[in-house]
Design an enzyme around this catalytic site. Sequence first.
Site, PDB file in Angstrom:
ATOM      1  N   LYS A 101       0.878  -1.228  -0.135  1.00  0.00           N
ATOM      2  CA  LYS A 101      -0.213  -0.166   0.073  1.00  0.00           C
ATOM      3  C   LYS A 101       0.843   1.135   0.159  1.00  0.00           C
ATOM      4  O   LYS A 101       1.858   1.202   0.812  1.00  0.00           O
ATOM      5  CB  LYS A 101      -0.998  -0.125   1.349  1.00  0.00           C
ATOM      6  CG  LYS A 101      -1.951   1.109   1.220  1.00  0.00           C
ATOM      7  CD  LYS A 101      -2.865   0.887   2.616  1.00  0.00           C
ATOM      8  CE  LYS A 101      -3.907   1.980   2.736  1.00  0.00           C
ATOM      9  NZ  LYS A 101      -4.653   2.081   3.893  1.00  0.00           N
ATOM     10  N   SER A 151      -9.596   1.880   3.072  1.00  0.00           N
ATOM     11  CA  SER A 151      -8.736   2.687   2.048  1.00  0.00           C
ATOM     12  C   SER A 151      -7.689   1.602   1.345  1.00  0.00           C
ATOM     13  O   SER A 151      -7.189   2.300   0.399  1.00  0.00           O
ATOM     14  CB  SER A 151      -8.070   3.741   2.871  1.00  0.00           C
ATOM     15  OG  SER A 151      -7.220   3.187   3.801  1.00  0.00           O
ATOM     16  N   SER A 166      -9.713  -0.379   7.411  1.00  0.00           N
ATOM     17  CA  SER A 166      -8.881  -0.202   5.850  1.00  0.00           C
ATOM     18  C   SER A 166      -8.339  -1.557   5.233  1.00  0.00           C
ATOM     19  O   SER A 166      -8.083  -1.341   4.198  1.00  0.00           O
ATOM     20  CB  SER A 166      -8.068   1.057   5.826  1.00  0.00           C
ATOM     21  OG  SER A 166      -8.685   2.097   5.842  1.00  0.00           O
TER      22      SER A 166
END
Lengths: 100, 477
Positions: free
Chosen positions: B28, B103, B127
Amino acid sequence: MSIDRTIVDHVARLARLELSDEERDRFTRQLSALLEYFAKLGELDTEDVEPTSHVIEMANVVREDRSGPCLPREAALADAPEQDGGFFKVPPVIETEPQP
Amino acid sequence: MQTARAWDTRYARGGNLPPLAGLPVAVKDVICTTDFPTTCGSRILDGWVPPYDAYVVTRLREAGAVIIGKTNMDEFAMGSSTENSAFGPTRNPWDVSRVPGGSSGGSAAAVAASLAPVALGTDTGGSIRQPAGFCGIVGLKPTYGRVSRYGLVAFASSLDQIGPMTKTAGDAALLLQVLAGRDVRDSTSADLPVPLYKEALNGGVRKLRIGIAAEAFGEGLQADVRHAVSTASRVLEKQGAELVDVSLPTISYALPTYYLIATSEASTNLARYDGVRYGLRAASTDLYSMYTKTRREGFGPEVKRRIMLGTYALSAGYYEGFFLKAQRARTLVRRDFLHAFERVDLILMPTSPTVPFRLGEKVEDPLQMYLADVYTIPVNLAGLPGISIPCGFADGLPIGLQLIGRPFDEPTVLRAAHAYEQATQWHVRRPPLDGATKPPATRSGTSSAGKPPGKPARRSAKQSRAKRSRAKPRRRS
């Protein structure tokens, strides 16, 4: 809990955020709606409840006061928008910020 | 590729290999990497290359893993749909008109679409787990303190945690083994022994007490999700687990509590983006307007909204009523969980109240977007480990099952997740990858009609049995 544009402007100043007129209107509306929902917390009796800032039980974390390797100056400056003589360079600081 | 080849050569020579030798990992884009820019999905960090690797990245490299790229995300991890990225949204591989969750939506979509076998995500309010649920993969948020955050760009420091996003609980165990442990550069990383997670996988759920809280099955929960999650609880019961009613009376207060605490912490953490040391700087003649213009140009709408909310909650006159009140409420939420864990080993609930929603559906209504995290947020407030695993489909869209454990009891969480995978085959299903074709309708689940076009049948007989009650005709578009 209602929020007006004066509060939004004050908070934006504190947050060092320039807002467009459209954003000022939108945030006034949206923050009011959110805070109205968040007022639900008022239902909870928290009179004798300690606040939680961290969930892990932790004593002070200390180490020996000895210097170790650190980021080389060139690496720290590598992505600086502007630099001069090994320092980060910024526009004039003194007496430029309007008083709140 | 070079690194991967080097591992191949070493393997051919019969050399000893580290645990993740040659394994491609997607990371990420909120986790610092010296060989890829780290943008946090934000214009303010566009093109920024960190001067050091995050602790988890160093650990992955030492274990032989190959970082193959960075994944898209909501800007600064603020969002539940990956629509808040300055670089455009990520779509759900199961239905490209839907969001992948957020996210960590890029990591979830990458694993679901088999672009990477495993990925790293981060979880502040759901997330990792929510996008894992939306994309039909496994996502584990470890206990707060289990994994070092050194080199993780901070969002809300009392809540952020890094974790694995994988196809199976076994893969999550393998990755967590490498990630977990004390790191002197993160004072919040726990100085506790790291168990052998892989060994904890087997053993089943016999005699395990699994708590079900009625409060997590109330208003706002989609019927299909309720059905799939209830069915999953009975699968575990059939395997020998005991289902126990527990009560979590304050979880309905978790959402406002979280959004006050997380935005307050974010408003201070994001003060560092001032145009001085790195990232974007807007042209200006004085310092104050350099700050305000840089932040105006650099931040997207959701980040600005949260900075405003957090600054307000921390400001003079409102601190007591909002921030401090939320911290007291957090104590009550945590207490509810710890109280329940006196009677049970795990707590089971949905990962999300709905299946993946459509792109654009919630963009204009922040509160509706925030409600997507209603079941994941309480776990962050309490600092507990939680996993999302696939437990069914509704109209061809994945549904996630959430299992929550005691602090640092990732072994039990992984064991139950692994046991569930042995009894079902939801985690084996993969989306069709031509980007347009949707899975054909299946009614009975006994035929091979459910397999993606042009791909070999993946469902076993066992899976077909498990699927029978859940299969529904799919709308074709």
